[in-house]
Design a protein around this motif. Structure first.
Motif, PDB file in Angstrom:
ATOM      1  N   MET A   1      37.892  39.972  48.150  1.00  0.00           N
ATOM      2  CA  MET A   1      39.286  40.611  48.505  1.00  0.00           C
ATOM      3  C   MET A   1      39.753  41.478  47.086  1.00  0.00           C
ATOM      4  O   MET A   1      40.556  42.349  47.124  1.00  0.00           O
ATOM      5  CB  MET A   1      40.238  39.184  48.736  1.00  0.00           C
ATOM      6  CG  MET A   1      41.636  39.988  49.098  1.00  0.00           C
ATOM      7  SD  MET A   1      42.662  38.446  49.784  1.00  0.00           S
ATOM      8  CE  MET A   1      41.889  38.047  51.288  1.00  0.00           C
ATOM      9  N   ALA A   2      39.704  41.029  45.698  1.00  0.00           N
ATOM     10  CA  ALA A   2      39.962  41.616  44.538  1.00  0.00           C
ATOM     11  C   ALA A   2      39.585  42.747  44.371  1.00  0.00           C
ATOM     12  O   ALA A   2      39.941  43.953  44.205  1.00  0.00           O
ATOM     13  CB  ALA A   2      39.784  40.624  43.347  1.00  0.00           C
TER      14      ALA A   2
ATOM     15  N   GLN B   1      41.132  45.217  47.080  1.00  0.00           N
ATOM     16  CA  GLN B   1      42.360  45.402  46.661  1.00  0.00           C
ATOM     17  C   GLN B   1      42.434  46.393  45.787  1.00  0.00           C
ATOM     18  O   GLN B   1      43.112  47.559  45.808  1.00  0.00           O
ATOM     19  CB  GLN B   1      42.979  44.027  46.060  1.00  0.00           C
ATOM     20  CG  GLN B   1      44.480  44.274  45.496  1.00  0.00           C
ATOM     21  CD  GLN B   1      44.911  43.227  44.933  1.00  0.00           C
ATOM     22  OE1 GLN B   1      44.464  42.480  44.250  1.00  0.00           O
ATOM     23  NE2 GLN B   1      46.020  42.747  45.270  1.00  0.00           N
ATOM     24  N   ASP B   2      41.515  46.435  44.705  1.00  0.00           N
ATOM     25  CA  ASP B   2      41.361  47.357  43.680  1.00  0.00           C
ATOM     26  C   ASP B   2      40.839  48.757  44.198  1.00  0.00           C
ATOM     27  O   ASP B   2      41.464  49.906  43.767  1.00  0.00           O
ATOM     28  CB  ASP B   2      40.413  47.002  42.528  1.00  0.00           C
ATOM     29  CG  ASP B   2      41.014  46.323  41.477  1.00  0.00           C
ATOM     30  OD1 ASP B   2      42.206  45.867  41.761  1.00  0.00           O
ATOM     31  OD2 ASP B   2      40.637  45.801  40.523  1.00  0.00           O
TER      32      ASP B   2
ATOM     33  N   ILE C   1      44.011  50.198  45.906  1.00  0.00           N
ATOM     34  CA  ILE C   1      44.961  50.624  44.848  1.00  0.00           C
ATOM     35  C   ILE C   1      44.391  52.172  44.294  1.00  0.00           C
ATOM     36  O   ILE C   1      45.436  53.067  44.437  1.00  0.00           O
ATOM     37  CB  ILE C   1      45.157  49.839  43.668  1.00  0.00           C
ATOM     38  CG1 ILE C   1      45.944  48.779  44.166  1.00  0.00           C
ATOM     39  CG2 ILE C   1      45.757  50.478  42.653  1.00  0.00           C
ATOM     40  CD1 ILE C   1      45.989  47.430  43.258  1.00  0.00           C
TER      41      ILE C   1
ATOM     42  N   PHE D   1      46.469  49.047  53.144  1.00  0.00           N
ATOM     43  CA  PHE D   1      46.741  47.668  53.004  1.00  0.00           C
ATOM     44  C   PHE D   1      47.144  47.063  54.201  1.00  0.00           C
ATOM     45  O   PHE D   1      46.741  45.795  54.583  1.00  0.00           O
ATOM     46  CB  PHE D   1      47.612  47.665  51.943  1.00  0.00           C
ATOM     47  CG  PHE D   1      47.257  47.638  50.418  1.00  0.00           C
ATOM     48  CD1 PHE D   1      46.681  46.258  49.975  1.00  0.00           C
ATOM     49  CD2 PHE D   1      47.109  48.813  49.754  1.00  0.00           C
ATOM     50  CE1 PHE D   1      46.423  46.306  48.401  1.00  0.00           C
ATOM     51  CE2 PHE D   1      46.581  48.702  48.260  1.00  0.00           C
ATOM     52  CZ  PHE D   1      46.325  47.351  47.910  1.00  0.00           C
TER      53      PHE D   1
END
Length: 128
Positions: free
Chosen positions: A90-91, A94-95, A98, A113
């Motif tokens: 998930m990280a 997410q990055d 972004i 998102f």
């Protein structure tokens, strides 16, 4: 060689986006779409995803950035599920999103998102 690329692509396509999805797409192909399904399997999955320099995990993250930037929601969600199958965290997702928002624009990031949230909720609920 074309048949080899098709078979390689079929194996990779099933592994990444799920055998059920791929088998349904192939079985529902008609005279109009059958050649396209063959092209997608051979070209995208065999000749593209079948290369060795990038991992499937890396390709998944790249696809999320590109599909999000292009506002291709259905394909984005399909490939997000594939990214999870390919071990993306998930990280990392997410990055990636972004990064997408910075370079492709905040509206693209907002939508990516939002779509990712839907997929994560489905995964948490146990949906395939």
């Amino acid at each position: 060689m074309s048949n080899d690329l098709y078979e390689k692509g079929l194996e990779i396509r099933r592994a990444v986006v799920g055998a059920e999805y791929v088998d349904r797409a192939l079985s529902e192909a008609d005279d109009f779409t059958r050649d396209f399904q063959h092209l997608v399997t051979e070209y995208c999955w065999g000749a593209g995803w079948g290369r060795d320099a990038l991992s499937r995990r890396d390709r998944s993250l790249l696809n999320l950035a590109m599909l999000g930037a292009l506002n291709r929601g259905t394909e984005f969600k399909l490939h997000l599920r594939g990214a999870l199958r390919n071990g993306c965290t998930m990280a990392e997702i997410q990055d990636t999103l972004i990064q997408l928002a910075i370079y492709a624009g905040i509206p693209a990031g907002v939508e990516a998102f939002r779509l990712a949230g839907e997929v994560f909720a489905e995964a948490e609920a146990g949906a395939p």
